[in-house]
Design a protein around this motif. Structure first.
Motif, PDB file in Angstrom:
ATOM      1  N   ALA A  49      23.863  -3.157  18.760  1.00 20.10           N
ATOM      2  CA  ALA A  49      23.344  -1.973  18.069  1.00 20.10           C
ATOM      3  C   ALA A  49      23.460  -2.237  16.571  1.00 20.10           C
ATOM      4  N   ALA A  50      22.416  -2.770  15.989  1.00 21.77           N
ATOM      5  CA  ALA A  50      22.423  -3.138  14.575  1.00 21.77           C
ATOM      6  C   ALA A  50      22.327  -1.918  13.665  1.00 21.77           C
ATOM      7  N   ARG A  51      21.679  -0.863  14.152  1.00 20.98           N
ATOM      8  CA  ARG A  51      21.513   0.375  13.375  1.00 20.98           C
ATOM      9  C   ARG A  51      21.878   1.581  14.242  1.00 20.98           C
ATOM     10  N   PRO A  52      23.157   1.703  14.616  1.00 21.84           N
ATOM     11  CA  PRO A  52      23.565   2.764  15.543  1.00 21.84           C
ATOM     12  C   PRO A  52      23.316   4.175  15.022  1.00 21.84           C
ATOM     13  N   GLU A  53      23.281   4.331  13.721  1.00 23.72           N
ATOM     14  CA  GLU A  53      23.058   5.656  13.137  1.00 23.72           C
ATOM     15  C   GLU A  53      21.641   6.176  13.385  1.00 23.72           C
ATOM     16  N   ASP A  54      20.727   5.315  13.817  1.00 20.16           N
ATOM     17  CA  ASP A  54      19.349   5.715  14.086  1.00 20.16           C
ATOM     18  C   ASP A  54      19.090   6.051  15.555  1.00 20.16           C
ATOM     19  N   CYS A  55      20.109   5.921  16.409  1.00 21.77           N
ATOM     20  CA  CYS A  55      19.937   6.151  17.844  1.00 21.77           C
ATOM     21  C   CYS A  55      19.569   7.606  18.130  1.00 21.77           C
ATOM     22  N   ILE A  56      18.512   7.795  18.932  1.00 17.83           N
ATOM     23  CA  ILE A  56      18.098   9.144  19.340  1.00 17.83           C
ATOM     24  C   ILE A  56      18.421   9.418  20.806  1.00 17.83           C
ATOM     25  N   ALA A  57      19.137   8.527  21.445  1.00 15.10           N
ATOM     26  CA  ALA A  57      19.583   8.676  22.836  1.00 15.10           C
ATOM     27  C   ALA A  57      18.432   8.854  23.818  1.00 15.10           C
ATOM     28  N   CYS A  58      17.346   8.143  23.595  1.00 11.58           N
ATOM     29  CA  CYS A  58      16.195   8.257  24.498  1.00 11.58           C
ATOM     30  C   CYS A  58      16.475   7.617  25.857  1.00 11.58           C
ATOM     31  N   GLY A  59      17.342   6.587  25.870  1.00 13.06           N
ATOM     32  CA  GLY A  59      17.692   5.921  27.117  1.00 13.06           C
ATOM     33  C   GLY A  59      16.750   4.818  27.541  1.00 13.06           C
ATOM     34  N   ASN A  60      15.723   4.547  26.746  1.00  5.82           N
ATOM     35  CA  ASN A  60      14.768   3.492  27.108  1.00  5.82           C
ATOM     36  C   ASN A  60      15.456   2.151  27.335  1.00  5.82           C
ATOM     37  N   CYS A  61      16.423   1.844  26.499  1.00  6.25           N
ATOM     38  CA  CYS A  61      17.112   0.554  26.607  1.00  6.25           C
ATOM     39  C   CYS A  61      17.872   0.425  27.927  1.00  6.25           C
ATOM     40  N   ALA A  62      18.590   1.485  28.290  1.00  4.43           N
ATOM     41  CA  ALA A  62      19.375   1.463  29.528  1.00  4.43           C
ATOM     42  C   ALA A  62      18.475   1.404  30.761  1.00  4.43           C
ATOM     43  N   ILE A  63      17.365   2.107  30.718  1.00  3.27           N
ATOM     44  CA  ILE A  63      16.424   2.113  31.841  1.00  3.27           C
ATOM     45  C   ILE A  63      15.773   0.743  32.014  1.00  3.27           C
ATOM     46  N   THR A  64      15.472   0.090  30.914  1.00  5.52           N
ATOM     47  CA  THR A  64      14.766  -1.186  30.934  1.00  5.52           C
ATOM     48  C   THR A  64      15.664  -2.376  31.258  1.00  5.52           C
ATOM     49  N   CYS A  65      16.951  -2.279  30.944  1.00  6.15           N
ATOM     50  CA  CYS A  65      17.864  -3.409  31.132  1.00  6.15           C
ATOM     51  C   CYS A  65      17.935  -3.826  32.603  1.00  6.15           C
ATOM     52  N   PRO A  66      17.540  -5.063  32.923  1.00  8.13           N
ATOM     53  CA  PRO A  66      17.535  -5.508  34.312  1.00  8.13           C
ATOM     54  C   PRO A  66      18.934  -5.725  34.894  1.00  8.13           C
ATOM     55  N   ASP A  67      19.936  -5.822  34.029  1.00  8.85           N
ATOM     56  CA  ASP A  67      21.295  -6.079  34.496  1.00  8.85           C
ATOM     57  C   ASP A  67      22.228  -4.886  34.344  1.00  8.85           C
ATOM     58  N   SER A  68      21.693  -3.758  33.925  1.00 11.16           N
ATOM     59  CA  SER A  68      22.471  -2.509  33.777  1.00 11.16           C
ATOM     60  C   SER A  68      23.730  -2.702  32.927  1.00 11.16           C
ATOM     61  N   VAL A  69      23.589  -3.354  31.783  1.00 11.70           N
ATOM     62  CA  VAL A  69      24.726  -3.571  30.896  1.00 11.70           C
ATOM     63  C   VAL A  69      24.737  -2.602  29.717  1.00 11.70           C
ATOM     64  N   ILE A  70      23.806  -1.641  29.710  1.00 10.34           N
ATOM     65  CA  ILE A  70      23.695  -0.699  28.600  1.00 10.34           C
ATOM     66  C   ILE A  70      23.956   0.719  29.064  1.00 10.34           C
ATOM     67  N   SER A  71      24.776   1.438  28.312  1.00 14.84           N
ATOM     68  CA  SER A  71      25.041   2.854  28.550  1.00 14.84           C
ATOM     69  C   SER A  71      24.653   3.616  27.290  1.00 14.84           C
ATOM     70  N   VAL A  72      24.023   4.773  27.484  1.00 17.96           N
ATOM     71  CA  VAL A  72      23.623   5.617  26.361  1.00 17.96           C
ATOM     72  C   VAL A  72      24.291   6.971  26.520  1.00 17.96           C
ATOM     73  N   TYR A  73      24.887   7.435  25.449  1.00 18.39           N
ATOM     74  CA  TYR A  73      25.570   8.726  25.448  1.00 18.39           C
ATOM     75  C   TYR A  73      24.883   9.634  24.442  1.00 18.39           C
ATOM     76  N   LYS A  74      24.485  10.807  24.908  1.00 21.94           N
ATOM     77  CA  LYS A  74      23.794  11.764  24.037  1.00 21.94           C
ATOM     78  C   LYS A  74      24.784  12.765  23.465  1.00 21.94           C
ATOM     79  N   PHE A  75      24.726  12.950  22.147  1.00 19.95           N
ATOM     80  CA  PHE A  75      25.580  13.940  21.505  1.00 19.95           C
ATOM     81  C   PHE A  75      24.951  15.317  21.698  1.00 19.95           C
ATOM     82  N   ILE A  76      25.771  16.290  21.986  1.00 18.94           N
ATOM     83  CA  ILE A  76      25.253  17.647  22.209  1.00 18.94           C
ATOM     84  C   ILE A  76      25.321  18.438  20.924  1.00 18.94           C
TER      85      ILE A  76
END
Length: 76
Positions: A49-76
């Protein structure tokens, strides 16, 4: 200029990421990139995560990862 606040956080298990780059290609905010300065135990350059401050928690990365090594947490 107003400061943007991250809407979420992405975590990558870098020790088992195979560096395929699929997550990088689907991130709408260019948060992720391959860390070409790092080689994990499997011999790959993992995503980071080179620019973590720009994360919008869309989850595209976690859904696309073929090895399920990504977790996304959405701030409420």
């Amino acid at each position: 200029m107003t400061e943007t606040k991250a809407l979420g956080r992405v975590e990558i298990k870098q020790d088992i990421c195979k560096g395929c780059g699929l997550c990088v290609s689907v991130c709408p905010k260019n948060v992720l990139e391959l860390d070409m300065d790092k080689i994990n135990a499997k011999g790959y350059s993992p995503s980071t995560a080179a620019r973590p401050e720009d994360c919008i928690a869309c989850g595209n990365c976690a859904i696309t990862c073929p090895d399920s090594v990504i977790s996304v947490y959405k701030f409420i």
